[in-house]
Write a protein that holds these residues in place. Structure first.
Motif, PDB file in Angstrom:
ATOM      1  N   MET B   1     -35.953 -51.697 -66.030  1.00  0.00           N
ATOM      2  CA  MET B   1     -36.153 -50.510 -65.210  1.00  0.00           C
ATOM      3  C   MET B   1     -36.771 -51.078 -63.652  1.00  0.00           C
ATOM      4  N   ILE B   3     -37.791 -49.240 -59.539  1.00  0.00           N
ATOM      5  CA  ILE B   3     -37.871 -48.382 -58.830  1.00  0.00           C
ATOM      6  C   ILE B   3     -37.374 -48.325 -57.591  1.00  0.00           C
ATOM      7  N   ARG B   8     -34.170 -39.598 -47.189  1.00  0.00           N
ATOM      8  CA  ARG B   8     -33.221 -38.158 -47.310  1.00  0.00           C
ATOM      9  C   ARG B   8     -32.834 -37.654 -46.027  1.00  0.00           C
ATOM     10  N   ASN B  21     -39.641 -41.305 -55.025  1.00  0.00           N
ATOM     11  CA  ASN B  21     -38.906 -42.226 -55.539  1.00  0.00           C
ATOM     12  C   ASN B  21     -38.464 -41.969 -56.952  1.00  0.00           C
ATOM     13  N   GLN B  23     -37.166 -43.896 -61.020  1.00  0.00           N
ATOM     14  CA  GLN B  23     -37.240 -45.268 -61.440  1.00  0.00           C
ATOM     15  C   GLN B  23     -35.728 -45.081 -62.503  1.00  0.00           C
ATOM     16  N   PRO B  25     -32.441 -47.941 -64.501  1.00  0.00           N
ATOM     17  CA  PRO B  25     -32.380 -49.095 -64.701  1.00  0.00           C
ATOM     18  C   PRO B  25     -31.288 -49.752 -63.852  1.00  0.00           C
ATOM     19  N   LEU B  29     -27.225 -45.032 -62.304  1.00  0.00           N
ATOM     20  CA  LEU B  29     -28.236 -43.901 -62.731  1.00  0.00           C
ATOM     21  C   LEU B  29     -29.074 -43.334 -61.595  1.00  0.00           C
ATOM     22  N   TYR B  33     -29.998 -39.711 -60.660  1.00  0.00           N
ATOM     23  CA  TYR B  33     -31.313 -39.026 -60.634  1.00  0.00           C
ATOM     24  C   TYR B  33     -31.748 -38.675 -59.217  1.00  0.00           C
ATOM     25  N   GLU B  36     -30.398 -35.446 -58.630  1.00  0.00           N
ATOM     26  CA  GLU B  36     -30.934 -34.321 -59.303  1.00  0.00           C
ATOM     27  C   GLU B  36     -32.136 -33.997 -58.904  1.00  0.00           C
ATOM     28  N   VAL B  37     -33.070 -35.064 -58.447  1.00  0.00           N
ATOM     29  CA  VAL B  37     -34.338 -34.887 -58.349  1.00  0.00           C
ATOM     30  C   VAL B  37     -34.521 -34.237 -56.852  1.00  0.00           C
ATOM     31  N   TYR B  38     -33.787 -34.962 -56.012  1.00  0.00           N
ATOM     32  CA  TYR B  38     -34.003 -34.629 -54.493  1.00  0.00           C
ATOM     33  C   TYR B  38     -32.961 -34.010 -53.857  1.00  0.00           C
ATOM     34  N   SER B  39     -31.946 -33.461 -54.204  1.00  0.00           N
ATOM     35  CA  SER B  39     -30.966 -32.560 -53.738  1.00  0.00           C
ATOM     36  C   SER B  39     -30.275 -31.624 -54.810  1.00  0.00           C
ATOM     37  N   ARG B  40     -30.971 -31.013 -55.399  1.00  0.00           N
ATOM     38  CA  ARG B  40     -30.594 -30.068 -56.553  1.00  0.00           C
ATOM     39  C   ARG B  40     -29.961 -28.827 -55.846  1.00  0.00           C
ATOM     40  N   ARG B  41     -30.651 -28.565 -54.728  1.00  0.00           N
ATOM     41  CA  ARG B  41     -30.268 -27.290 -53.951  1.00  0.00           C
ATOM     42  C   ARG B  41     -29.404 -27.649 -52.552  1.00  0.00           C
ATOM     43  N   ARG B  52     -37.795 -50.634 -54.458  1.00  0.00           N
ATOM     44  CA  ARG B  52     -38.981 -50.728 -53.680  1.00  0.00           C
ATOM     45  C   ARG B  52     -39.468 -52.159 -53.338  1.00  0.00           C
TER      46      ARG B  52
END
Ligand SMILES: [Fe+2]
Ligand SMILES: [Fe+2]
Lengths: 305, 96
Positions: B1, B3, B8, B21, B23, B25, B29, B33, B36-41, B52
């Protein structure tokens, strides 16, 4: 400089407004408090997705289904952001999950209660999230900068949850007598957990998380703020708050309310709430059932590497 | 895994701003991620993912802000210029 002096200097600095980054030196107590505080926050986000999850299939319209689903995804996303912070502070995710499903670590009291009707979905999204926005906005000033920055994103998304919840409640209040009664009944069940939301009125000088600047406002201060903002809005739409003693004391400049049973809060948060064990059981089950996904992901990494 | 730090851009022409950030593999992916986490809207017009380990940080205050007098690099040092202009204007007025 001795270790003790170094710790004292750090404490003074954060109280004076210094911001700490993940890679900076920090006293052990600060790190441990951060881990516990943020871990509970993260656990609450992921456990908070469960009460609403039950309502995806039962939501009355397609629009509502989509909105509930989006909110749940946001809450899980919040947990993702917060778990990353805890991992960077030194606690591995496997350990975090092991502690959550064994009941060793805690999650917020409001997520230990069942959701009985669609009214609950409205009340939770509107008022539980409103309560959360007030405490999370106070965290924008946290001395731990990565946490404060994460809060900017979280608060932005919570604003949508509030609107979604308020709309559910208002729509029902404009509906039939039966719909209004459903909202009233939900509010009556949720009022006590809402009053307990910020925890006991610990004197600020005794609150260690305040002393380290992890949070920036005292519990009672947050509760007063919530009451000032939401009591009028709740009453305005024809809902009755089930506390005969609740009133604003003009001379004292604060809200007066019925005594809260703080022992009950402790018991609920320890896993003795009406839905605690069922929720933990569900989290345990889904953690076990998704083990193959985690294996596939990390196994895949080994193949690539 | 691994980081990945996520940067953005919210509008064309804006700077890439660090948002957090993920995490993952591997890159594939990590991309999923991050979206999904930083641009859902749809908040992002562009995302940068940086392992990192590739980031070189300089946080040494003495190195970044050495205690050397540098006011000559700043506008404040030229406050006196305004007075000079005023003075010259007055002298000019006398002559004519
Ligand atoms: Fe959330
Ligand atoms: Fe929320």
């Amino acid at each position: 400089m001795t270790e003790e002096q170094r710790v004292e200097e750090f404490k003074r600095a954060v109280q004076a407004g210094r911001k700490v980054e993940a890679g900076d030196w920090m006293p052990d107590e600060y790190r441990q408090r951060l881990i516990r505080f943020i871990e509970m926050h993260a656990n609450s986000e992921i456990m908070g997705a469960l009460p609403e999850r039950d309502w995806i299939l039962r939501a009355p319209t397609l629009q509502r289904k989509l909105a509930v689903t989006a909110k749940i995804q946001d809450e899980v996303g919040h947990a993702q952001l917060l778990y990353r912070l805890v991992e960077d502070l030194g606690k591995p995710r496997e350990q975090i999950f092991a502690d959550l499903i064994s009941g060793k670590s805690k999650f917020h009291n409001v997520f230990h209660y069942p959701t009985r009707s669609w009214g609950d979905v409205g009340v939770i999204a509107w008022l539980v999230d409103a309560a959360a926005v007030i405490s999370q906005s106070a965290l924008l000033k946290s001395s731990y900068a990565p946490y404060a920055r994460t809060m900017r994103r979280i608060c932005w998304e919570e604003a949508f949850h509030l609107k979604h919840g308020e709309d559910i409640v208002l729509t029902a209040m404009m509906g039939t007598a039966k719909q209004r009664a459903m909202m009233q009944e939900a509010l009556e069940r949720w009022w006590e957990p809402l009053m307990m939301f910020y925890g006991p009125p610990t004197p600020p000088e005794q609150d260690k998380d305040l002393a380290w600047g992890i949070k920036s406002r005292a519990n009672e201060d947050l509760r007063q703020d919530f009451l000032t903002k939401y009591v009028p809005r709740i009453r305005e739409i024809g809902l009755r708050i089930p506390d005969p003693k609740l009133r604003f004391d003009e001379s004292a400049g604060r809200w007066v309310y019925s005594d809260i049973d703080w022992d009950k809060l402790v018991a609920v948060a320890r896993g003795n709430g009406p839905a605690s064990q069922q929720r933990l059981g569900f989290r345990r089950l889904s953690y076990e059932e998704t083990a193959w996904v985690r294996e596939a992901i990390t196994g895949g990494a080994e193949l690539v590497a | 895994m691994q980081i990945y730090e996520v940067f953005r851009q919210e509008r064309e022409g804006d700077p890439m701003v660090h948002v957090g950030n993920v995490q993952a593999p591997g890159d594939d992916l990590a991309r999923q991620y991050a979206r999904e986490v930083y641009s859902r809207r749809g908040e992002a017009t562009r995302l940068w993912l940086v392992p990192r380990a590739a980031i070189e940080e300089i946080g040494d205050a003495y190195f970044l802000r050495p205690p050397i007098e540098r006011s000559y690099r700043m506008g404040e040092a030229y406050r006196v210029t305004v007075q000079k202009r005023r003075q010259l204007a007055q002298e000019g007025a006398h002559e004519s």
